[in-house]
Write a protein that holds these residues in place. Structure first.
Motif, short mmCIF file in Angstrom:
data_model
loop_
_atom_site.label_atom_id
_atom_site.label_comp_id
_atom_site.label_asym_id
_atom_site.label_seq_id
_atom_site.Cartn_x
_atom_site.Cartn_y
_atom_site.Cartn_z
N LYS A 169 1.19 -1.33 0.12
CA LYS A 169 -0.17 -0.03 -0.29
C LYS A 169 1.03 0.97 -0.36
O LYS A 169 0.82 2.03 -0.74
CB LYS A 169 -1.00 -0.21 0.98
N ASP A 222 1.24 4.26 -2.95
CA ASP A 222 0.80 5.11 -2.58
C ASP A 222 2.30 6.34 -3.21
O ASP A 222 1.48 7.53 -3.13
CB ASP A 222 -0.10 5.66 -1.13
N LEU A 281 -4.24 -7.07 3.08
CA LEU A 281 -4.89 -6.47 1.90
C LEU A 281 -6.44 -5.37 1.89
O LEU A 281 -6.30 -3.49 2.01
CB LEU A 281 -3.90 -7.04 0.97
N LYS A 338 -6.17 -2.89 4.12
CA LYS A 338 -5.23 -1.15 3.72
C LYS A 338 -5.49 -0.63 2.24
O LYS A 338 -5.78 0.37 2.56
CB LYS A 338 -3.81 -2.04 3.01
N PHE A 339 -6.60 -1.18 1.93
CA PHE A 339 -7.30 -0.57 0.47
C PHE A 339 -8.55 0.25 0.87
O PHE A 339 -8.86 1.19 0.75
CB PHE A 339 -6.91 -1.18 -0.88
#
Length: 570
Positions: free
Chosen positions: A324, A328, A344, A347-348
């Motif tokens: 992530k 970014d 994950l 995270k998104f």
């Protein structure tokens, strides 16, 4: 580049499949279980752009219908491939909503397509290489062999283990602080000064090969005309053989990666970063991070399209967050990523698109979840309920989730068939809004768990429409789910029973004593002991021995009983 919409029909399990990406900025994350179609979306994209990059080669035309819309250099493009009359697939091209002829589209076509498409797959998928990427790779190799000036660029790139050393070397060569720090952290070294690179050359090919930019590059690198050289990073930079990292990557690629041995100029590259450690010494996850960063940093441009198939595979759970962070850094890249990793997913969150059996999950149920859960559920948690094939436990709060997760991990050898998705529904008053809203998948059981206390009793009355005796209640089916109350552990005699009561009493007593002993405030600030225990217990319990979770066996036995009842009913 901005990818806005994809429609695919007749490719694997993608039938009348539409993906709207217009609201996503730079990154779209496809979530789904195996067989959901997420990898098929990436393969369809590979097929579509192989056909467009090789538009004049009929053999590369996809065998399925599609529509794709994207924006490039402030121009809106749309390409369709549809069946006409005799079932032939026919292209149509549009620029800023106006249709243009194929021959007109082909004029300056290089400016109307992405700079390149870069793919990184989780496995060694040679079928994809052979079907799509090999053709553009061969074009690049042919073109670069005849290039005396300038540097052609491959339009399709398929990164795999063959690129580990080239990718790492290019990142080491970079003088950008973020790349230097990435390399130092990955290689676990304090400085790049001691890193060495050994090049082994193919002298016969160098002698016999026609002069071109790659031959000249390798000969300049091998200025002593030896069979091999070993050089440090700074010396390589000082030689000024290339103008930047991208040129270095592509020239090394041309010199090392040629599949035809008679064109191979560098036999191999060995990077040593201390104590005889080389790239081969790194874990699969660390090598994957190298490829990810080289794709984003070295090869991609703002007009690239990047396809990452489960990039977190083989990466330790503690390092998944770095993906992530890496993405970014490069938010101006157009990236489609697939994963089924819960880590994950969290995270998104808002960039997630959920697939199931070749279909994008609609937003209707998602909106229901948003409405009934308020702020108690993240987007990811909402989607777990909608898309998980595991049984679902609805619990009152997030601490319940932590207790049950840890307990099941400790007792997993006794309950091999149990696997849950967890949804905290934000308090007993919220449970009533979940009833009847969601249809379990085949073989899936949804269970709501309540504390055995007055609040739990109130929730039972709300959901069943009649009073239930909280003291004697065990579980009961209700529409498409089960409602249960935590069963008391053996030897427990009090009327109230909360999930925390599964832990041994002495443990709770010790925590209470510690809180009191550490209290130094005035009487008015005397601690709420139960609240502090509830705050501290989720962390502390992870260090408890297995037998400290013995009380949870009653809960897991109840769940097994409910699942058995569900199977009989089904």
């Amino acid at each position: 580049m901005k990818l806005k919409r994809i429609w695919v029909n007749g490719f694997k399990n993608l039938n009348d499949f539409e993906l709207d990406l217009s609201q996503n900025i730079g990154l779209s994350v496809l979530i789904g279980n195996n067989g959901s179609g997420k990898s098929n979306v990436l393969e369809a994209m590979s097929a579509i752009f192989t056909g467009l990059f090789k538009l004049s080669t009929p053999q590369r035309k996809p065998t399925f219908e599609y529509e794709i819309e994207y924006e490039l250099n402030e121009i809106a493009y749309k390409v369709t491939l549809k069946r006409r009359g005799n079932d032939d697939l026919v292209y149509s091209f549009f620029e800023n909503n106006s249709q243009v002829q194929k021959r007109e589209f082909e004029i300056d076509i290089i400016d109307k397509l992405p700079d390149n498409l870069i793919a990184l797959y989780s496995g060694e998928e040679l079928r994809l290489w052979d079907t799509y990427y090999r053709h553009l790779y061969s074009d690049f190799m042919t073109e670069i062999r005849g290039a005396f000036q300038g540097l052609p660029s491959p339009r399709l790139m398929y990164l795999n283990k063959d690129y580990w050393n080239i990718s790492l070397l290019t990142l080491l060569y970079s003088t950008l602080d973020n790349n230097i720090e990435f390399c130092k952290k990955l290689l676990k070294i304090d400085s790049l000064d001691d890193v060495t690179i050994r090049f082994n050359f193919n002298q016969d090919n160098l002698t016999n090969f026609t002069e071109n930019s790659i031959v000249n590059f390798v000969k300049s690198l091998n200025s002593d005309d030896g069979e091999s050289i070993t050089i440090g990073i700074q010396s390589l930079r000082d030689n000024q053989l290339v103008s930047g990292e991208r040129e270095l990557f592509l020239k090394l690629m041309a010199a090392v990666m040629d599949k035809q041995s008679r064109y191979k100029l560098i036999e191999n590259i060995t990077i040593n970063f201390g104590n005889d450690l080389t790239t081969e010494s790194l874990s699969e996850g660390e090598k994957k991070q190298i490829l990810l960063r080289s794709a984003l940093e070295i090869l991609a441009t703002p007009n690239s399209l990047i396809l990452f198939d489960e990039p977190d595979s083989h990466i330790h759970v503690a390092n998944k967050g770095q993906i992530k962070s890496m993405l970014d850094e490069y938010e101006n890249r157009e990236t489609i990523l697939t994963t089924h990793s819960p880590t994950l997913m969290h995270k998104f969150d808002s960039q997630l698109i959920y697939l199931d059996k070749g279909e994008v999950q609609g937003n209707e149920k998602l909106e229901i979840l948003k409405a009934i859960s308020g702020n108690s559920m993240s987007y990811t948690e909402q989607q777990i309920l909608l898309n998980s094939d595991h049984d679902i436990l609805l619990v009152e709060g997030k601490t319940d989730v932590e207790y049950i997760k840890v307990a099941l991990e400790k007792l997993k050898d006794e309950y091999l068939g149990l696997n849950f998705g967890y949804i905290p529904f934000g308090g007993t008053d919220q449970l009533q809004h979940f009833i009847g809203q969601f249809e379990p998948k085949d073989g899936q059981t949804i269970i709501a768990l309540l504390d055995r206390d007055p609040a739990g009793g109130k929730a039972l009355k709300q959901v069943f429409g009649a009073q239930r005796d909280i003291n004697s209640f065990s579980f009961e089916s209700l529409q498409n789910m089960y409602v249960a109350v935590y069963p008391k552990k053996d030897g427990y005699t009090n009327d109230r029973f909360l999930v925390e009561d599964y832990f041994h009493g002495p443990i709770i007593d010790d925590m209470a004593k510690e809180i009191i002993e550490n209290h130094t405030d005035s009487f008015s600030g005397y601690p709420n002991i139960a609240k502090q225990i509830k705050n501290n217990l989720p962390t502390k319990c992870k260090k408890f021995d297995k037998e400290e979770f013995a009380g949870f066996r009653k809960l897991f036995d109840l769940i097994v009983n409910i699942k058995t009842s569900n199977e009989v009913v089904t």
